[in-house]
Structures are given as structure tokens and as C-alpha cells.
Design a protein around this motif. Structure first.
Motif, PDB file in Angstrom:
ATOM      1  N   GLY A  68      14.087 -12.853  -3.934  1.00 14.21           N
ATOM      2  CA  GLY A  68      12.475 -12.007  -2.217  1.00 14.21           C
ATOM      3  C   GLY A  68      11.669 -11.791  -3.544  1.00 14.21           C
ATOM      4  O   GLY A  68      12.121 -10.695  -3.806  1.00 14.21           O
ATOM      5  N   TYR A  69      10.787 -12.048  -3.554  1.00 18.37           N
ATOM      6  CA  TYR A  69       9.407 -11.562  -4.368  1.00 18.37           C
ATOM      7  C   TYR A  69       7.900 -11.967  -3.829  1.00 18.37           C
ATOM      8  O   TYR A  69       7.661 -12.561  -3.698  1.00 18.37           O
ATOM      9  CB  TYR A  69      10.095 -11.557  -6.016  1.00 18.37           C
ATOM     10  CG  TYR A  69       9.366 -10.626  -6.828  1.00 18.37           C
ATOM     11  CD1 TYR A  69       9.566  -9.159  -6.948  1.00 18.37           C
ATOM     12  CD2 TYR A  69       8.269 -11.247  -8.688  1.00 18.37           C
ATOM     13  CE1 TYR A  69       8.866  -8.153  -7.798  1.00 18.37           C
ATOM     14  CE2 TYR A  69       7.380  -9.849  -9.253  1.00 18.37           C
ATOM     15  CZ  TYR A  69       7.670  -8.705  -8.570  1.00 18.37           C
ATOM     16  OH  TYR A  69       7.959  -7.790  -9.302  1.00 18.37           O
ATOM     17  N   PHE A  70       6.958 -11.825  -5.359  1.00 16.07           N
ATOM     18  CA  PHE A  70       5.880 -12.118  -5.039  1.00 16.07           C
ATOM     19  C   PHE A  70       5.610 -13.515  -5.830  1.00 16.07           C
ATOM     20  O   PHE A  70       6.621 -13.622  -6.739  1.00 16.07           O
ATOM     21  CB  PHE A  70       4.817 -10.782  -5.333  1.00 16.07           C
ATOM     22  CG  PHE A  70       5.034  -9.564  -4.979  1.00 16.07           C
ATOM     23  CD1 PHE A  70       4.756  -9.991  -3.036  1.00 16.07           C
ATOM     24  CD2 PHE A  70       5.354  -8.902  -5.576  1.00 16.07           C
ATOM     25  CE1 PHE A  70       5.461  -8.897  -2.811  1.00 16.07           C
ATOM     26  CE2 PHE A  70       5.910  -7.743  -4.721  1.00 16.07           C
ATOM     27  CZ  PHE A  70       5.593  -7.404  -3.856  1.00 16.07           C
ATOM     28  N   LEU A  71       4.800 -14.126  -6.099  1.00 19.68           N
ATOM     29  CA  LEU A  71       4.554 -15.689  -6.441  1.00 19.68           C
ATOM     30  C   LEU A  71       6.086 -16.100  -6.494  1.00 19.68           C
ATOM     31  O   LEU A  71       6.492 -16.562  -7.986  1.00 19.68           O
ATOM     32  CB  LEU A  71       3.917 -14.838  -7.535  1.00 19.68           C
ATOM     33  CG  LEU A  71       2.630 -15.010  -7.891  1.00 19.68           C
ATOM     34  CD1 LEU A  71       2.108 -13.418  -9.181  1.00 19.68           C
ATOM     35  CD2 LEU A  71       1.451 -15.191  -7.648  1.00 19.68           C
ATOM     36  N   GLY A  91       7.778 -12.985  -0.748  1.00 21.30           N
ATOM     37  CA  GLY A  91       7.597 -11.150   0.208  1.00 21.30           C
ATOM     38  C   GLY A  91       6.450 -11.509   0.711  1.00 21.30           C
ATOM     39  O   GLY A  91       4.960 -11.512   0.791  1.00 21.30           O
ATOM     40  N   VAL A  92       6.415 -10.913   1.888  1.00 22.02           N
ATOM     41  CA  VAL A  92       5.320 -10.295   2.885  1.00 22.02           C
ATOM     42  C   VAL A  92       5.486  -9.268   2.927  1.00 22.02           C
ATOM     43  O   VAL A  92       6.127  -8.612   2.966  1.00 22.02           O
ATOM     44  CB  VAL A  92       5.844 -10.905   4.101  1.00 22.02           C
ATOM     45  CG1 VAL A  92       4.607 -10.408   5.250  1.00 22.02           C
ATOM     46  CG2 VAL A  92       5.727 -12.550   3.995  1.00 22.02           C
ATOM     47  N   VAL A 100      -1.657 -12.706  -3.451  1.00 22.31           N
ATOM     48  CA  VAL A 100      -1.474 -11.891  -2.186  1.00 22.31           C
ATOM     49  C   VAL A 100      -3.201 -10.488  -2.474  1.00 22.31           C
ATOM     50  O   VAL A 100      -2.089  -9.872  -1.471  1.00 22.31           O
ATOM     51  CB  VAL A 100      -0.722 -12.584  -0.737  1.00 22.31           C
ATOM     52  CG1 VAL A 100      -1.618 -12.491   0.671  1.00 22.31           C
ATOM     53  CG2 VAL A 100      -0.003 -13.951  -1.202  1.00 22.31           C
ATOM     54  N   GLU A 101      -4.282 -11.348  -2.637  1.00 22.91           N
ATOM     55  CA  GLU A 101      -5.119  -9.900  -2.260  1.00 22.91           C
ATOM     56  C   GLU A 101      -4.978  -9.493  -1.209  1.00 22.91           C
ATOM     57  O   GLU A 101      -4.993  -8.247  -0.908  1.00 22.91           O
ATOM     58  CB  GLU A 101      -6.560 -10.327  -3.206  1.00 22.91           C
ATOM     59  CG  GLU A 101      -7.340  -8.758  -3.171  1.00 22.91           C
ATOM     60  CD  GLU A 101      -8.752  -9.723  -3.578  1.00 22.91           C
ATOM     61  OE1 GLU A 101      -9.552  -8.686  -3.878  1.00 22.91           O
ATOM     62  OE2 GLU A 101      -8.249 -10.943  -4.467  1.00 22.91           O
ATOM     63  N   TYR A 102      -5.307  -9.967  -0.422  1.00 26.03           N
ATOM     64  CA  TYR A 102      -5.923  -8.747   1.047  1.00 26.03           C
ATOM     65  C   TYR A 102      -4.063  -9.432   2.458  1.00 26.03           C
ATOM     66  O   TYR A 102      -3.762 -10.050   2.614  1.00 26.03           O
ATOM     67  CB  TYR A 102      -6.630  -9.452   1.871  1.00 26.03           C
ATOM     68  CG  TYR A 102      -7.657 -10.486   1.480  1.00 26.03           C
ATOM     69  CD1 TYR A 102      -8.646  -8.975   0.983  1.00 26.03           C
ATOM     70  CD2 TYR A 102      -8.548 -11.605   0.798  1.00 26.03           C
ATOM     71  CE1 TYR A 102      -9.615  -8.804   0.328  1.00 26.03           C
ATOM     72  CE2 TYR A 102      -9.437 -11.241  -0.320  1.00 26.03           C
ATOM     73  CZ  TYR A 102     -10.380 -10.093  -0.433  1.00 26.03           C
ATOM     74  OH  TYR A 102     -11.079  -9.797  -0.824  1.00 26.03           O
ATOM     75  N   ASN A 106      -1.008 -12.885   4.275  1.00 30.85           N
ATOM     76  CA  ASN A 106       0.531 -13.167   3.791  1.00 30.85           C
ATOM     77  C   ASN A 106       1.632 -14.098   4.501  1.00 30.85           C
ATOM     78  O   ASN A 106       1.952 -14.746   4.132  1.00 30.85           O
ATOM     79  CB  ASN A 106       1.260 -11.206   3.587  1.00 30.85           C
ATOM     80  CG  ASN A 106       0.886 -10.987   2.843  1.00 30.85           C
ATOM     81  OD1 ASN A 106       1.264 -11.765   1.065  1.00 30.85           O
ATOM     82  ND2 ASN A 106       0.893  -9.646   2.648  1.00 30.85           N
ATOM     83  N   ILE A 107       1.252 -14.225   6.118  1.00 36.51           N
ATOM     84  CA  ILE A 107       2.095 -14.663   6.358  1.00 36.51           C
ATOM     85  C   ILE A 107       2.003 -16.574   6.335  1.00 36.51           C
ATOM     86  O   ILE A 107       2.449 -17.315   6.185  1.00 36.51           O
ATOM     87  CB  ILE A 107       1.642 -15.078   8.610  1.00 36.51           C
ATOM     88  CG1 ILE A 107       2.230 -12.707   8.249  1.00 36.51           C
ATOM     89  CG2 ILE A 107       2.333 -15.740   8.929  1.00 36.51           C
ATOM     90  CD1 ILE A 107       4.051 -12.762   8.237  1.00 36.51           C
TER      91      ILE A 107
END
Length: 117
Positions: A68-71, A91-92, A100-102, A106-107
Motif C-alpha cells: 500500500g503506497y501512493f501512485l 493509499g488513502v 492526489v493533490e487534494y 483520495n477515495i
């Protein structure tokens, strides 16, 4: 012997290993890891770091990872490229992240990830 399973991983963080040790979790995250990620995490680095982590795991007997991570599209691609079985999750979290800047998005980003993979 069957392949090992790494049940909790953040593969692209492999190059942050040893960045700083012996701190409380929040001090470690907010003081060191989050700032490092803000400057060094992008799709290309996530892909290459995930490939490095996959190679390390495969060489040491792990055949499957839960990540689980970003991108995490890039993590999923790296696992597909290396042959490492992967259960990947986008990741959320409640603050801006790479990809995900905002935080309110995220969802939706996670839902798109699930649809793609």
C-alpha cells in the motif's frame, strides 16, 4: 518450500531505509519521511524503487507481497514486470499525497485504481 508472503509493505520506500532511525513514529513520519516523499516521489521513482524492492524480495524467497503506497499503479506495474505476485492498494490519507493533490479526491483515486487493476 512454498514462497514466502510479505503481508505488509511499502515497496517504494526501500531507498528511505536507514534515512533516520530510533524515533517515535510520528516524529519519524512528519519530520523525515513525509518531507523526503514530497521531494522524491513521482511515478518514475515509485516504479524503479518498487522493482528494486521486488528484486530483493524475490531473491530472498518472497513470492507474494501486500503493498500500500501512493501512485500504486506503478507498484502494480513493477510487480507485473518482475513476476512478483502482489495485492496492491492505493493509499488513502487526509492530506495531499503524490498523485492526489487534494485529499477529498483520495477515495475517487482509490476507486479508479481498483477499476484498473
Amino acid at each position: 518450500m512454498p514462497g514466502l508472503v510479505n503481508g505488509h509493505c511499502h515497496m517504494p520506500m526501500v531507498l528511505f531505509r536507514g534515512l533516520v532511525d530510533d524515533l517515535y513514529l510520528l516524529a519519524w513520519l512528519h519530520g523525515h519521511i513525509f518531507p523526503a516523499e514530497a521531494h522524491r516521489v513521482n511515478p518514475e521513482t515509485v516504479n524503479w524503487r518498487a522493482k528494486l524492492a521486488a528484486a530483493e524480495m524475490l531473491l530472498n524467497g518472497a513470492a507474494t507481497v501486500a503493498d500500500g503506497y501512493f501512485l500504486d499503479d506503478e507498484v502494480a506495474r513493477a510487480c507485473a514486470d518482475t513476476g512478483l505476485r502482489c495485492v496492491a492498494a492505493q493509499g488513502v490519507i487526509d492530506f495531499p499525497t503524490p498523485g492526489v493533490e487534494y485529499p477529498r479526491r483520495n477515495i475517487k483515486a482509490a476507486a479508479r485504481f481498483v477499476e484498473r487493476w
